[in-house]
Motif scaffolding. Structure first.
Motif, PDB file in Angstrom:
ATOM      1  N   ALA A  91       0.833  -1.209   0.000  1.00  0.00           N
ATOM      2  CA  ALA A  91       0.000   0.000   0.000  1.00  0.00           C
ATOM      3  C   ALA A  91       0.866   1.258   0.000  1.00  0.00           C
ATOM      4  O   ALA A  91       0.577   2.234  -0.716  1.00  0.00           O
ATOM      5  CB  ALA A  91      -0.921  -0.007   1.214  1.00  0.00           C
ATOM      6  N   ALA A  92       1.955   1.230   0.783  1.00  0.00           N
ATOM      7  CA  ALA A  92       2.854   2.383   0.811  1.00  0.00           C
ATOM      8  C   ALA A  92       3.523   2.578  -0.550  1.00  0.00           C
ATOM      9  O   ALA A  92       3.644   3.716  -1.035  1.00  0.00           O
ATOM     10  CB  ALA A  92       3.907   2.174   1.901  1.00  0.00           C
ATOM     11  N   ALA A  93       3.956   1.487  -1.177  1.00  0.00           N
ATOM     12  CA  ALA A  93       4.595   1.597  -2.488  1.00  0.00           C
ATOM     13  C   ALA A  93       3.625   2.132  -3.533  1.00  0.00           C
ATOM     14  O   ALA A  93       3.999   2.934  -4.407  1.00  0.00           O
ATOM     15  CB  ALA A  93       5.138   0.233  -2.917  1.00  0.00           C
ATOM     16  N   HIS A  94       2.364   1.722  -3.448  1.00  0.00           N
ATOM     17  CA  HIS A  94       1.378   2.148  -4.447  1.00  0.00           C
ATOM     18  C   HIS A  94       0.976   3.609  -4.254  1.00  0.00           C
ATOM     19  O   HIS A  94       0.977   4.396  -5.224  1.00  0.00           O
ATOM     20  CB  HIS A  94       0.149   1.254  -4.356  1.00  0.00           C
ATOM     21  CG  HIS A  94      -0.957   1.649  -5.294  1.00  0.00           C
ATOM     22  ND1 HIS A  94      -0.870   1.496  -6.662  1.00  0.00           N
ATOM     23  CD2 HIS A  94      -2.176   2.210  -5.054  1.00  0.00           C
ATOM     24  CE1 HIS A  94      -1.980   1.932  -7.231  1.00  0.00           C
ATOM     25  NE2 HIS A  94      -2.793   2.368  -6.273  1.00  0.00           N
ATOM     26  N   TYR A  95       0.648   3.983  -3.031  1.00  0.00           N
ATOM     27  CA  TYR A  95       0.101   5.322  -2.803  1.00  0.00           C
ATOM     28  C   TYR A  95       1.178   6.395  -2.631  1.00  0.00           C
ATOM     29  O   TYR A  95       0.923   7.576  -2.930  1.00  0.00           O
ATOM     30  CB  TYR A  95      -0.797   5.309  -1.565  1.00  0.00           C
ATOM     31  CG  TYR A  95      -2.081   4.533  -1.767  1.00  0.00           C
ATOM     32  CD1 TYR A  95      -3.076   5.012  -2.623  1.00  0.00           C
ATOM     33  CD2 TYR A  95      -2.291   3.315  -1.121  1.00  0.00           C
ATOM     34  CE1 TYR A  95      -4.258   4.293  -2.818  1.00  0.00           C
ATOM     35  CE2 TYR A  95      -3.458   2.593  -1.311  1.00  0.00           C
ATOM     36  CZ  TYR A  95      -4.441   3.085  -2.164  1.00  0.00           C
ATOM     37  OH  TYR A  95      -5.594   2.358  -2.367  1.00  0.00           O
ATOM     38  N   LEU A  96       2.360   6.023  -2.166  1.00  0.00           N
ATOM     39  CA  LEU A  96       3.393   7.023  -1.916  1.00  0.00           C
ATOM     40  C   LEU A  96       4.363   7.199  -3.078  1.00  0.00           C
ATOM     41  O   LEU A  96       4.978   8.261  -3.214  1.00  0.00           O
ATOM     42  CB  LEU A  96       4.178   6.665  -0.643  1.00  0.00           C
ATOM     43  CG  LEU A  96       3.368   6.627   0.651  1.00  0.00           C
ATOM     44  CD1 LEU A  96       4.281   6.271   1.825  1.00  0.00           C
ATOM     45  CD2 LEU A  96       2.657   7.952   0.905  1.00  0.00           C
ATOM     46  N   THR A  97       4.533   6.160  -3.906  1.00  0.00           N
ATOM     47  CA  THR A  97       5.484   6.261  -5.017  1.00  0.00           C
ATOM     48  C   THR A  97       4.817   6.146  -6.378  1.00  0.00           C
ATOM     49  O   THR A  97       5.492   6.330  -7.401  1.00  0.00           O
ATOM     50  CB  THR A  97       6.564   5.168  -4.901  1.00  0.00           C
ATOM     51  OG1 THR A  97       5.970   3.881  -5.079  1.00  0.00           O
ATOM     52  CG2 THR A  97       7.240   5.219  -3.539  1.00  0.00           C
ATOM     53  N   GLY A  98       3.519   5.832  -6.422  1.00  0.00           N
ATOM     54  CA  GLY A  98       2.804   5.788  -7.693  1.00  0.00           C
ATOM     55  C   GLY A  98       2.983   4.518  -8.494  1.00  0.00           C
ATOM     56  O   GLY A  98       2.577   4.467  -9.662  1.00  0.00           O
ATOM     57  N   LEU A  99       3.574   3.476  -7.915  1.00  0.00           N
ATOM     58  CA  LEU A  99       3.713   2.207  -8.626  1.00  0.00           C
ATOM     59  C   LEU A  99       2.362   1.532  -8.788  1.00  0.00           C
ATOM     60  O   LEU A  99       1.454   1.703  -7.967  1.00  0.00           O
ATOM     61  CB  LEU A  99       4.662   1.274  -7.865  1.00  0.00           C
ATOM     62  CG  LEU A  99       6.161   1.620  -7.890  1.00  0.00           C
ATOM     63  CD1 LEU A  99       6.913   0.731  -6.911  1.00  0.00           C
ATOM     64  CD2 LEU A  99       6.715   1.453  -9.299  1.00  0.00           C
ATOM     65  N   ASP A 100       2.215   0.740  -9.861  1.00  0.00           N
ATOM     66  CA  ASP A 100       1.011  -0.053 -10.028  1.00  0.00           C
ATOM     67  C   ASP A 100       0.930  -1.107  -8.930  1.00  0.00           C
ATOM     68  O   ASP A 100       1.905  -1.407  -8.236  1.00  0.00           O
ATOM     69  CB  ASP A 100       1.005  -0.728 -11.404  1.00  0.00           C
ATOM     70  CG  ASP A 100       0.862   0.285 -12.528  1.00  0.00           C
ATOM     71  OD1 ASP A 100       0.329   1.386 -12.264  1.00  0.00           O
ATOM     72  OD2 ASP A 100       1.300  -0.019 -13.656  1.00  0.00           O
ATOM     73  N   TRP A 101      -0.252  -1.728  -8.823  1.00  0.00           N
ATOM     74  CA  TRP A 101      -0.448  -2.668  -7.712  1.00  0.00           C
ATOM     75  C   TRP A 101       0.421  -3.914  -7.836  1.00  0.00           C
ATOM     76  O   TRP A 101       0.943  -4.415  -6.837  1.00  0.00           O
ATOM     77  CB  TRP A 101      -1.927  -3.069  -7.618  1.00  0.00           C
ATOM     78  CG  TRP A 101      -2.737  -2.140  -6.773  1.00  0.00           C
ATOM     79  CD1 TRP A 101      -3.716  -1.303  -7.181  1.00  0.00           C
ATOM     80  CD2 TRP A 101      -2.595  -1.945  -5.363  1.00  0.00           C
ATOM     81  NE1 TRP A 101      -4.218  -0.592  -6.123  1.00  0.00           N
ATOM     82  CE2 TRP A 101      -3.546  -0.970  -4.986  1.00  0.00           C
ATOM     83  CE3 TRP A 101      -1.765  -2.478  -4.381  1.00  0.00           C
ATOM     84  CZ2 TRP A 101      -3.681  -0.534  -3.663  1.00  0.00           C
ATOM     85  CZ3 TRP A 101      -1.900  -2.043  -3.070  1.00  0.00           C
ATOM     86  CH2 TRP A 101      -2.852  -1.084  -2.721  1.00  0.00           C
ATOM     87  N   ARG A 102       0.604  -4.437  -9.049  1.00  0.00           N
ATOM     88  CA  ARG A 102       1.398  -5.657  -9.169  1.00  0.00           C
ATOM     89  C   ARG A 102       2.855  -5.431  -8.745  1.00  0.00           C
ATOM     90  O   ARG A 102       3.372  -6.181  -7.914  1.00  0.00           O
ATOM     91  CB  ARG A 102       1.328  -6.234 -10.585  1.00  0.00           C
ATOM     92  CG  ARG A 102       2.065  -7.571 -10.740  1.00  0.00           C
ATOM     93  CD  ARG A 102       1.918  -8.115 -12.146  1.00  0.00           C
ATOM     94  NE  ARG A 102       0.579  -8.575 -12.414  1.00  0.00           N
ATOM     95  CZ  ARG A 102       0.138  -9.813 -12.179  1.00  0.00           C
ATOM     96  NH1 ARG A 102       0.951 -10.702 -11.646  1.00  0.00           N
ATOM     97  NH2 ARG A 102      -1.086 -10.144 -12.457  1.00  0.00           N
ATOM     98  N   PRO A 103       3.554  -4.427  -9.268  1.00  0.00           N
ATOM     99  CA  PRO A 103       4.914  -4.171  -8.761  1.00  0.00           C
ATOM    100  C   PRO A 103       4.940  -3.864  -7.268  1.00  0.00           C
ATOM    101  O   PRO A 103       5.879  -4.260  -6.563  1.00  0.00           O
ATOM    102  CB  PRO A 103       5.381  -2.972  -9.579  1.00  0.00           C
ATOM    103  CG  PRO A 103       4.540  -2.981 -10.806  1.00  0.00           C
ATOM    104  CD  PRO A 103       3.221  -3.517 -10.387  1.00  0.00           C
ATOM    105  N   SER A 104       3.908  -3.183  -6.777  1.00  0.00           N
ATOM    106  CA  SER A 104       3.871  -2.856  -5.347  1.00  0.00           C
ATOM    107  C   SER A 104       3.743  -4.123  -4.504  1.00  0.00           C
ATOM    108  O   SER A 104       4.414  -4.266  -3.467  1.00  0.00           O
ATOM    109  CB  SER A 104       2.699  -1.917  -5.057  1.00  0.00           C
ATOM    110  OG  SER A 104       2.834  -0.695  -5.757  1.00  0.00           O
TER     111      SER A 104
END
Length: 493
Positions: free
Chosen positions: A100-113
């Motif tokens: 969740a932090a990777a997706h919402y804070l860095t803008g990565l898609d859900w699969r890479p996150s």
């Protein structure tokens, strides 16, 4: 090429001295060697992620085997429930929060996150074994961290492979069932190989002592292969098999552990240098900030939350929870796992690898050196206990007995004990003492000293009882068994 390899190996061995003084895991120096040798340094070109993954898995098998062989079951047994909770429910919480932090804070898609969340949720066995054994923590905390690092690789590998595979990710209940089945199969295979292997090694007299360490490592590899072929967790199988073998009364056990430790160092050096070769430093700059952001979320939010949620019901004190949260060390395991999406050609896979690489470097620089300081601030350090005896066993097949070679270390409570006060079981006895290079046959009133080497002969029937008694006296003194050893006193308290 041979000259370069030898030079790298010598520099890596010398680096252990530097890492032991600084408190940093030596993986940083090994990774640095790989980067220096790479295309931005000396110019060695290497970009085979699939070969890196295969060799990394092989190195992890050796590292887990050494960790299992060097782990004392009596110390980690009370910690197994906590380690299992951290390796299952704790991993799930850590993956969710970090993703969740990777997706919402860095803008990565859900699969890479999700892949990053799964990859960095695994604590590293090599980092844990190398750092924690230098920190005087209570046995229970050491046991939790060592067992967790041995257990959590299995579910994390399953999650990373699932998230990296083509097509939609299975429903959560399918993943849970898959993880549970693979863990159960891996545990069964590992325990079976360990038990049968220990039984065979104790009853088969090999023609040379150097064959025993080779046989033990072969059994560890067999456990991994058997677990993988049975569609179970090979990593859990090799750790449990090695744990059983390491705690069994095997012939030439100290020599076996020394051999395993040397092979594990070689595996670490090779794996870290190879991972350093694989990375391109010029590509790391743009992923530095996302890696730091995800690392902060992992270290200060995901890891503490997973520890608190899983260990609070087990009545683990808050100070111990704080230390366990900070001691979730990352190392080569996440970097090796980050090659899985590269091999599967997942979108942004190279960025995933770079983020994980930077995250591991930064977290290692911060967490490794500060762990002893934090343990002291939390008043969780423990005084040095009596050193365990070094006991090496050689079977005397024709005589139906065993010859035990016993080394009395500096901090052993056997110092000052008379031979007669050992109270060895009938059918065993001290036949020779080597002191300061001189050998003599002891009498019942001979006083043992630190640094002595003893030869103890025991029949097959009392061999285990004799070793238990020797170790009890080594840790509790001549009154062990009447007043109890310090470990027994702590358990009663």
């Amino acid at each position: 090429m041979l000259l370069v390899s030898a030079a790298v190996l010598l520099v890596a061995v010398a680096a252990v001295r530097v890492s032991s003084r600084s408190g940093l895991p030596s993986l940083l120096i090994y990774l640095g060697l790989g980067v220096v040798m790479g295309q931005d340094g000396i110019g060695v070109r290497f970009n085979d992620a699939q070969l890196t993954q295969v060799l990394g898995y092989a190195a992890l098998v050796v590292i887990l085997a050494e960790g299992g062989l060097g782990t004392k079951w009596k110390e980690i047994r009370p910690a197994v429930p906590a380690a299992v909770a951290l390796s299952t429910a704790g991993v799930a919480i850590s993956v969710g929060v970090t993703a969740a932090a990777a997706h919402y804070l860095t803008g990565l898609d859900w699969r890479p996150s999700l892949i990053i969340g799964a990859v960095v949720s695994s604590t590293d066995a090599a980092a844990v074994f190398s750092v924690l054994r230098k920190v005087p923590l209570p046995a229970r905390l050491n046991g939790v961290l060592e067992a967790e690092s041995g257990f959590n690789d299995a579910p994390v590998v399953i999650l990373v492979v699932a998230f990296s595979s083509a097509g939609p990710v299975d429903h959560w209940y399918v993943l849970i069932a898959t993880i549970a089945a693979e863990l159960a199969i891996g545990a069964a295979v590992g325990l079976a190989v360990g038990k049968l292997g220990a039984l065979a090694l104790r009853h088969v007299a090999l023609p040379a002592s150097g064959l025993y360490p080779i046989a033990v490592m072969a059994l560890a590899v067999l456990a991994y292969a058997g677990g993988a072929l049975a569609h179970g967790s090979g990593f859990l199988a090799v750790y449990l098999a090695s744990l059983v073998l390491g705690n069994a009364a095997l012939p030439h056990r100290p020599a076996t552990r020394g051999f395993a430790e040397g092979v594990a160092w070689l595996a670490q050096i090779g794996m870290f240098v190879l991972l350093g070769l694989l990375v391109n430093p010029r590509e790391l700059g743009e992923d530095l900030i996302p890696a730091i952001v995800i690392g902060v979320a992992l270290t200060l939010v995901a890891r503490p939350l997973s520890v608190t949620a899983t260990l609070a019901p087990l009545r683990i004190r808050w100070r111990e929870q704080v230390l366990l949260s900070w001691a979730g060390l990352r190392g080569a395991v996440p970097i090796v796992l980050a090659t899985i999406p590269v091999v599967h050609q997942v979108a942004d896979s190279h960025r995933i690898f770079n983020i994980v690489f930077v995250l591991v470097i930064v977290s290692t620089l911060v967490q490794g050196p500060t762990l002893p300081w934090l343990a002291t601030r939390l008043r969780l350090g423990t005084p040095e206990a009596a050193a365990d005896l070094g006991i090496e066993s050689a079977p005397l097949e024709r005589l139906r007995g065993h010859l035990l070679s016993v080394s009395i270390p500096e901090r052993s409570r056997m110092h000052g004990v008379e031979v007669g006060e050992l109270r060895l079981p009938s059918g065993s006895g001290v036949t020779l003492v080597v002191r300061e290079g001189k050998s003599f046959v002891p009498g019942p009133e001979t006083v043992l000293r630190r640094g002595d080497e003893l030869l103890v002969v025991a029949t097959d029937q009392v061999r285990d009882a004799a070793e238990r008694r020797l170790r009890a006296v080594g840790s509790g003194g001549k009154l062990a068994g009447w007043l109890g050893t310090p470990a027994e006193d702590r358990r009663r308290t």
